[in-house]
Scaffold this motif. Structure first.
Motif, PDB file in Angstrom:
ATOM      1  N   PRO A   1       1.016  -1.142   0.007  1.00 31.20           N
ATOM      2  CA  PRO A   1       0.149   0.030   0.043  1.00 31.20           C
ATOM      3  C   PRO A   1       0.933   1.281  -0.152  1.00 31.20           C
ATOM      4  CG  PRO A   1      -0.724  -1.636   1.901  1.00 31.20           C
ATOM      5  CD  PRO A   1       0.456  -1.969   1.170  1.00 31.20           C
ATOM      6  N   THR A   2       0.519   2.338  -0.881  1.00 29.75           N
ATOM      7  CA  THR A   2       1.145   3.571  -0.785  1.00 29.75           C
ATOM      8  C   THR A   2       1.083   4.252   0.563  1.00 29.75           C
ATOM      9  OG1 THR A   2      -0.485   4.822  -1.522  1.00 29.75           O
ATOM     10  CG2 THR A   2       0.651   3.868  -3.128  1.00 29.75           C
ATOM     11  N   VAL A   3       2.026   5.205   0.688  1.00 29.52           N
ATOM     12  CA  VAL A   3       1.758   5.872   1.974  1.00 29.52           C
ATOM     13  C   VAL A   3       0.678   6.546   2.042  1.00 29.52           C
ATOM     14  CG1 VAL A   3       2.980   8.249   2.921  1.00 29.52           C
ATOM     15  CG2 VAL A   3       4.450   6.090   2.142  1.00 29.52           C
ATOM     16  N   LYS A   4       0.174   7.189   0.998  1.00 32.31           N
ATOM     17  CA  LYS A   4      -1.132   7.837   1.156  1.00 32.31           C
ATOM     18  C   LYS A   4      -2.372   6.945   1.698  1.00 32.31           C
ATOM     19  CE  LYS A   4      -4.222  10.953  -1.638  1.00 32.31           C
ATOM     20  NZ  LYS A   4      -4.544  11.502  -3.031  1.00 32.31           N
ATOM     21  N   GLU A   5      -2.293   5.547   0.995  1.00 32.90           N
ATOM     22  CA  GLU A   5      -3.149   4.772   1.476  1.00 32.90           C
ATOM     23  C   GLU A   5      -3.150   4.340   2.871  1.00 32.90           C
ATOM     24  OE1 GLU A   5      -3.884   2.228  -2.944  1.00 32.90           O
ATOM     25  OE2 GLU A   5      -2.245   1.674  -1.571  1.00 32.90           O
ATOM     26  N   ARG A   6      -1.827   4.112   3.170  1.00 34.61           N
ATOM     27  CA  ARG A   6      -1.940   3.833   4.669  1.00 34.61           C
ATOM     28  C   ARG A   6      -2.242   5.168   5.659  1.00 34.61           C
ATOM     29  NH1 ARG A   6       4.304   1.398   4.503  1.00 34.61           N
ATOM     30  NH2 ARG A   6       4.407   0.560   2.197  1.00 34.61           N
ATOM     31  N   THR A   7      -1.635   6.179   5.230  1.00 33.54           N
ATOM     32  CA  THR A   7      -2.331   7.394   5.875  1.00 33.54           C
ATOM     33  C   THR A   7      -4.033   7.501   5.971  1.00 33.54           C
ATOM     34  OG1 THR A   7      -0.122   8.438   5.434  1.00 33.54           O
ATOM     35  CG2 THR A   7      -2.184   9.997   6.081  1.00 33.54           C
ATOM     36  N   ASN A   8      -4.520   7.237   4.848  1.00 34.13           N
ATOM     37  CA  ASN A   8      -6.024   7.299   4.955  1.00 34.13           C
ATOM     38  C   ASN A   8      -6.546   6.186   5.700  1.00 34.13           C
ATOM     39  OD1 ASN A   8      -5.972   9.467   3.163  1.00 34.13           O
ATOM     40  ND2 ASN A   8      -6.001   8.296   1.243  1.00 34.13           N
ATOM     41  N   THR A   9      -5.951   5.053   5.595  1.00 35.30           N
ATOM     42  CA  THR A   9      -6.423   4.080   6.852  1.00 35.30           C
ATOM     43  C   THR A   9      -6.225   4.344   8.189  1.00 35.30           C
ATOM     44  OG1 THR A   9      -5.925   2.167   5.166  1.00 35.30           O
ATOM     45  CG2 THR A   9      -5.961   1.579   7.427  1.00 35.30           C
ATOM     46  N   LEU A  10      -5.023   5.338   8.501  1.00 30.02           N
ATOM     47  CA  LEU A  10      -5.007   5.540   9.925  1.00 30.02           C
ATOM     48  C   LEU A  10      -5.883   6.724  10.156  1.00 30.02           C
ATOM     49  CD1 LEU A  10      -0.947   5.468  10.195  1.00 30.02           C
ATOM     50  CD2 LEU A  10      -2.684   3.889  11.175  1.00 30.02           C
ATOM     51  N   LEU A  11      -6.211   7.436   9.371  1.00 34.43           N
ATOM     52  CA  LEU A  11      -7.114   8.607   9.596  1.00 34.43           C
ATOM     53  C   LEU A  11      -8.462   8.042   9.638  1.00 34.43           C
ATOM     54  CD1 LEU A  11      -5.941  11.283   6.917  1.00 34.43           C
ATOM     55  CD2 LEU A  11      -5.446  11.266   9.647  1.00 34.43           C
ATOM     56  N   ARG A  12      -8.605   6.807   9.002  1.00 37.42           N
ATOM     57  CA  ARG A  12     -10.154   6.384   9.196  1.00 37.42           C
ATOM     58  C   ARG A  12     -10.149   5.849  10.653  1.00 37.42           C
ATOM     59  NH1 ARG A  12     -10.316   2.475   4.270  1.00 37.42           N
ATOM     60  NH2 ARG A  12     -11.931   1.690   5.448  1.00 37.42           N
ATOM     61  N   LEU A  13      -9.185   5.323  11.051  1.00 30.04           N
ATOM     62  CA  LEU A  13      -9.115   4.759  12.525  1.00 30.04           C
ATOM     63  C   LEU A  13      -9.279   5.759  13.553  1.00 30.04           C
ATOM     64  CD1 LEU A  13      -8.567   2.118  14.283  1.00 30.04           C
ATOM     65  CD2 LEU A  13      -5.987   2.720  14.088  1.00 30.04           C
TER      66      LEU A  13
END
Length: 465
Positions: A26-38
């Motif tokens: 997963p890209t850094v952007k995708e990982r960041t978006n996952t964390l922001l959803r959390l």
């Protein structure tokens, strides 16, 4: 997104591994978006999580927010700010005889991670390692403790509403489920809990050659020397010890006090406890309960090993044990060997710090060591003596909330670390793209070898290999 159905563990692991084949990095952007959803999940369900934590352990709402939800929010924000820098490629070039070496290294996720979390901080210790796992690009399955049923069920519900099961999933169940999970071929297992269970998890994971991170307990010594005493210091120590009714893995376990300030220390401890929880702590809304009956009975045995200076009262029906201070500990008592993990503080006088360390009554590989002192030599003695990953000077607990401090054990207190960058590194491995650009064909490296070849290797070894 609707609730996930309760998928059988092996099927869930296979589902995650199939998804990894489709999108391994997963890209850094995708990982960041996952964390922001959390993060948004925690914000949206804050009141429900606090209610669940109060239900499971009679947790004060202040502690539930401060040491569960707030810590997670702070961690997510810190990781999101730093992730791009941590995940950056590192490049290097070297000239060799006949070719140029080009190296490009990055951190790569392990894959599908199993997280087994304990009951004492059932939300924080389930999601904190998940933050590290997701930041590194992994998928994860979380098995929360059955001893915190309200929090575990709520966590399952809201995670299933927020994430697809191939990314993050929560499985609830008892010890048998945990044993079943650890026999499956995960790419990494993260366990927080007792030393005994940690050994079993390691043995089961070894059958699959699965790497394991263990966050275990330890007897965290707290040293108060003749220069470190003050009423404010005692309040800090008492607060750290009796937070969450002592059920904190980094709580001061045993307090060693220089004999010159011993009596004043005992007096100040009693005064601090009275100020914090009142004459009847069972009526205090700011004092938690023991999580389950088996641990309650263990703590009653601990109390019997010394003279009760303060507290000592309990109510089995309510799983209540008053903040208790012990003196005159019986020689050879198990309380000097085993982690207390409850609202019982042994206070032991000593004459000379060097002699105390030489007696080896302090566990060197505890999770943390605390020392309250203005004496630089005493502080250095403690730092040199301890094998802990952290020695905290003139403060307790706070290091565990700092994402810049690696949180982990050594030896009997576990191995591996997380929080912040340490977690990103622990949940990933270094992967190298190696490229060689040839500009000259060198035949001397092939057999048959000659004496001339050996002389060339000796002379130009740095450029040949």
């Amino acid at each position: 997104m609707g609730d996930q159905e309760r998928i059988e563990p092996r099927a869930l692991l296979e589902k995650q591994q199939e998804d990894i084949l489709q999108c391994p990095f997963p890209t850094v952007k995708e990982r960041t978006n996952t964390l922001l959803r959390l993060k948004q999940m925690l914000i949206d369900h804050e009141a429900a999580f606090i209610e669940a934590l109060v239900s499971d352990m009679r947790r004060p709402a202040f502690e539930a927010f401060s040491f569960e939800i707030a810590l997670l929010l702070n961690e997510i924000e810190y990781v999101c700010r730093s992730l791009k820098r941590w995940a950056r490629f590192e490049r290097s070039y070297q000239f060799k005889f006949g070719y140029i070496e080009a190296l490009r290294t990055k951190r790569s996720p392990y894959g599908s991670v199993l997280i087994i979390s304990p009951w004492n901080y059932p939300l924080q210790l389930a999601l904190m390692p998940a933050i590290s796992a997701l930041a590194a690009g992994n998928r994860c399955v979380i098995k929360p403790s059955e001893y915190a049923p309200a929090t575990s069920e709520l966590l399952h519900k809201v995670v299933s509403q927020t994430f697809p099961p191939e990314l993050v999933s929560v499985i609830t169940g008892d010890r048998q489920l945990a044993k079943q999970l650890t026999t499956l071929p995960w790419d990494l297992v993260f366990f927080t809990g007792s030393q005994e269970t940690g050994k079993a998890v390691s043995q089961q994971a070894a059958e699959q050659l699965t790497p394991v991170i263990l966050e275990l307990g330890g007897k965290n010594a707290c040293i108060l020397d003749e220069t470190g005493f003050s009423p404010e210091t005692i309040r800090e120590i008492v607060w750290g010890k009796f937070l969450n009714a002592g059920q904190t893995c980094i709580a001061p376990d045993t307090l060693f006090v220089h004999e010159s300030v011993y009596e004043r220390t005992l007096s100040e401890i009693s005064a601090a406890l009275l100020a914090f929880y009142g004459e009847f702590p069972n009526d205090s809304k700011d004092y938690a309960r023991i999580c389950h009956d088996r641990h309650f009975q263990k703590l009653l045995h601990v109390i019997a090993q010394g003279k009760v200076l303060y507290g000592g009262t309990y109510n089995a029906d309510d799983l209540f044990i008053a903040p208790t201070v012990l003196t005159d500990i019986q020689p050879g008592s198990s309380i000097m060997q085993e982690e207390i993990f409850g609202p019982v503080l042994p206070v032991i006088p000593y004459t000379d710090l060097k002699s105390l360390l030489d007696q080896k009554v302090i566990q060197r590989d505890a999770l943390v060591a605390y020392v309250f002192s203005k004496n630089k030599q005493h502080i250095e003695w403690m730092k040199n003596y301890m094998r802990s990953t952290t020695v905290s000077v003139n403060q307790v607990i706070h290091h565990g909330a700092n994402p810049r401090v690696a949180f982990g054990g050594v030896g009997r207190s576990g191995h591996g670390s997380y929080h912040g960058k340490a977690g990103f590194l622990s949940f990933s491995y270094e992967k190298t793209d190696y490229n060689a650009y040839r500009y000259l064909h060198v035949s001397d490296k092939f057999p048959p070898y000659s004496d001339q070849d050996m002389r060339i290797v000796r002379k130009f070894r740095k450029w040949l290999l």
